[in-house]
Design an enzyme around this catalytic site. Structure first.
Site, PDB file in Angstrom:
ATOM      1  N   SER A  10     -54.367 -26.504   3.815  1.00 25.68           N
ATOM      2  CA  SER A  10     -53.169 -26.892   4.535  1.00 25.68           C
ATOM      3  C   SER A  10     -53.234 -26.375   5.971  1.00 25.68           C
ATOM      4  O   SER A  10     -53.632 -25.237   6.198  1.00 25.68           O
ATOM      5  CB  SER A  10     -51.962 -26.292   3.800  1.00 25.68           C
ATOM      6  OG  SER A  10     -50.795 -26.620   4.481  1.00 25.68           O
ATOM      7  N   ASP A  14     -58.905 -14.305   0.325  1.00 28.79           N
ATOM      8  CA  ASP A  14     -57.537 -14.056  -0.132  1.00 28.79           C
ATOM      9  C   ASP A  14     -57.661 -13.689  -1.608  1.00 28.79           C
ATOM     10  O   ASP A  14     -58.763 -13.376  -2.090  1.00 28.79           O
ATOM     11  CB  ASP A  14     -56.656 -15.299   0.095  1.00 28.79           C
ATOM     12  CG  ASP A  14     -55.170 -14.983  -0.061  1.00 28.79           C
ATOM     13  OD1 ASP A  14     -54.596 -14.360   0.842  1.00 28.79           O
ATOM     14  OD2 ASP A  14     -54.581 -15.335  -1.104  1.00 28.79           O
ATOM     15  N   SER A  45     -53.231 -21.729   8.841  1.00 33.15           N
ATOM     16  CA  SER A  45     -53.787 -22.591   7.806  1.00 33.15           C
ATOM     17  C   SER A  45     -53.911 -21.786   6.515  1.00 33.15           C
ATOM     18  O   SER A  45     -53.714 -20.567   6.518  1.00 33.15           O
ATOM     19  CB  SER A  45     -55.170 -23.073   8.271  1.00 33.15           C
ATOM     20  OG  SER A  45     -55.740 -23.948   7.344  1.00 33.15           O
ATOM     21  N   LYS A  46     -54.181 -22.437   5.415  1.00 31.57           N
ATOM     22  CA  LYS A  46     -54.436 -21.722   4.158  1.00 31.57           C
ATOM     23  C   LYS A  46     -55.094 -22.675   3.183  1.00 31.57           C
ATOM     24  O   LYS A  46     -54.883 -23.891   3.260  1.00 31.57           O
ATOM     25  CB  LYS A  46     -53.116 -21.217   3.549  1.00 31.57           C
ATOM     26  CG  LYS A  46     -53.306 -20.078   2.584  1.00 31.57           C
ATOM     27  CD  LYS A  46     -53.464 -18.743   3.311  1.00 31.57           C
ATOM     28  CE  LYS A  46     -53.721 -17.597   2.383  1.00 31.57           C
ATOM     29  NZ  LYS A  46     -53.614 -16.305   3.091  1.00 31.57           N
ATOM     30  N   GLY A  47     -55.871 -22.115   2.284  1.00 35.19           N
ATOM     31  CA  GLY A  47     -56.524 -22.958   1.286  1.00 35.19           C
ATOM     32  C   GLY A  47     -56.411 -22.346  -0.087  1.00 35.19           C
ATOM     33  O   GLY A  47     -56.123 -21.153  -0.227  1.00 35.19           O
TER      34      GLY A  47
END
Ligand code: NAD
Length: 476
Positions: free
Chosen positions: A61, A149, A106-108
């Site tokens: 995202s 993460d 952002s992040k995944g």
């Protein structure tokens, strides 16, 4: 009894954003532009494992591209979903702005329990996920740079970096496509400990201000303070270890997936961590009182509560029972918006996630710069610094010889002073400086604006102000 209905993680982040933005005077439309998530990519891919095809679902995202590359970790967990990655991506935007790391958010995430697969299988899955993201520029040193993460670490980052290299053989800056890599794979000293180290620096800075600790009904220094930590993973372990070993805190409870341990005289963080590594959980650890529902220990008396596992653990069902006067959000989103209201009402000081766990992205920023500059920090200046220190030490030695008994150089001064800073010292110094400066910026708003009564709102005001300034500079 059915638990009270709470907003989703993303809605919770938006509620907190809205509370802050109501105090600002942003031009119409800009508030929404900053709040919404720009894009979320969902991918489903198959990997042939154990004689059959398995389909996995992953997300990346991008919340805000007011600065590029965008930055944010990749999480491996069964709970991963679109709402969660969007909430985490939004927090990355605000976090980067607050600590002045020049990135968008952002992040995944990949919906997988890493414990279900062996190392070779995990490598195949990670490489395939990375392939899907790389070919769409959702991993790229100039556009989108992931990091570890929950459920991922150096190993996964090394696979991602290698996958990028295979697909972009002539990109000289390829290593900067991901941070949190192992030191021999283009990483930086101090990245693994960085988020926990940042939590420690944040608390040290908080305790430098008697006015602030008084607000929480505390006094004195960190020495002897009782700490409860939830999640003894990368972030929680390092934070608890440093606070125990370097600041004299007493870790009175540790909460893990399989239960909690409590010992009012203090648990040995290193020993518990070794136990978990060997036995897969805290159950059976010989010292301390074990209970199966570890989350009960969140409600124990203590001075500092460190939720360092996952989001939503302090919520409408337990917020009223939380006794900690200070909560430092090492995890992202551990306190829901509803719980935040209850805790603020009770006078609890919450050091918010976007500040408290920003140590990771700060050192990731240093790693990215190191990768782009192709040189280790300190390589040019260290010996020069030592040579200059040698001049002073020689002069002092001269004085020492002349003054005889009247003055004697402390025995370890020479050794300590002569040593120039290496990469680890520089990284820690940069991180400490970042955490202090960001705290000051929140503090000025917290104490300087009558309508701001908590650190989270102050943090949002600072970061939204910075993102808005970037948009204005772009002419929006
Ligand atoms: P990790 O996977 O290394 O550790 C998570 C730990 O929490 C594990 O020990 C796990 O067993 C435990 N845990 C999971 N569910 C639990 C539960 N319900 N109750 C108690 N314990 C539980 O992950 P991490 O990297 O330490 O990340 C933890 C949190 O910190 C996440 O919210 C993440 O987004 C945030 N964070 C991590 C980083 C980083 O650099 N790794 C940076 C910023 C924020």
């Amino acid at each position: 009894m059915t638990p009270p209905k709470e907003p989703s993680f993303r809605e919770s982040v938006d509620l907190m954003f809205n509370r802050a933005v109501a105090l600002m005077d942003l031009p119409p439309g800009l508030e929404e532009k900053i709040r919404v998530c720009n894009a979320t990519y969902t991918v489903r891919f198959g990997v042939r494992l154990r004689g059959q095809l398995h389909t996995f679902t992953g997300y990346r995202s991008v919340h805000s591209e007011h600065m590029e590359p965008v930055k944010g970790g990749i999480r491996f967990a069964m709970g991963v979903n679109q709402d969660e990655v969007e909430a985490l991506a939004a927090l990355m935007t605000y976090k980067c702005a607050l600590v002045e790391a020049p990135f968008g958010g952002s992040k995944g995430g990949l919906r997988i329990d890493p414990r279900d697969w062996d190392e070779h299988e995990l490598e195949l899955i990670t490489r395939r996920f990375a392939y899907e993201l790389i070919k769409r520029d959702l991993i790229n040193p100039a556009q989108n740079v992931p990091a570890p993460d929950m459920g991922t670490g150096e190993r996964e980052m090394a696979w991602i970096a290698d996958q990028y290299k295979r697909m972009n053989t002539t990109d000289i800056n390829g290593r900067a496509c991901v941070t949190g890599k192992p030191i021999h794979g283009g990483g930086i000293q101090g990245r693994t400990e960085a988020t926990g180290r940042g939590v420690q620096y944040a608390l040290q800075e908080f305790f430098r201000h008697p006015e602030d600790i008084k607000q929480a009904g505390l006094s004195g220094s960190l020495d002897g303070k009782r700490v409860i930590v939830q999640g003894l993973g990368n972030v929680g372990y390092h934070a608890a270890k440093f606070l125990q070993e370097e600041d004299g805190c007493k870790v009175t409870a540790i909460i893990e997936r399989d239960g909690g341990l409590m010992d009012e005289s203090g648990l040995d963080v290193e020993a518990v961590r070794n136990w978990i590594a060997k036995h897969g959980g805290v159950d059976g650890y010989p010292d301390g009182k074990y209970i199966r529902d570890g989350s009960k220990y969140l409600e124990n008396e203590c001075d500092i509560l460190i939720p360092a596992a996952m989001e939503g653990v302090i919520n409408l069902t337990n917020a009223a029972n939380i006794k900690a006067p200070v909560i430092i959000e090492a995890a992202n989103g551990p306190v829901t918006a509803g719980a935040d209201d209850i805790l603020r009402e009770k006078g609890c000081v919450i050091i918010p996630d976007m500040y408290a766990n920003a140590g990771g992205v700060t050192v990731s920023y240093f790693e990215w710069v190191k990768n782009l500059s192709h040189i280790r920090f300190g390589r040019l200046g260290r010996r020069q610094e030592e040579a200059r220190h040698q001049l002073i030490v020689d002069e002092l030695q001269h004085l020492d010889n002349h003054l005889g008994d009247k003055w004697v150089m402390s025995p370890d001064f020479k050794q300590k002073y002569l040593r120039g800073a290496g990469e680890l010292e520089l990284v820690r110094s940069g991180l400490d400086d970042t955490m202090r400066a960001a705290y000051q910026s929140m503090r000025e708003v917290w104490h300087g604006q009558d309508n701001v009564t908590d650190l989270r709102t102050a943090a949002y005001l600072v970061s939204i102000g910075k993102v808005a300034a970037s948009y204005r500079a772009l002419g929006l």
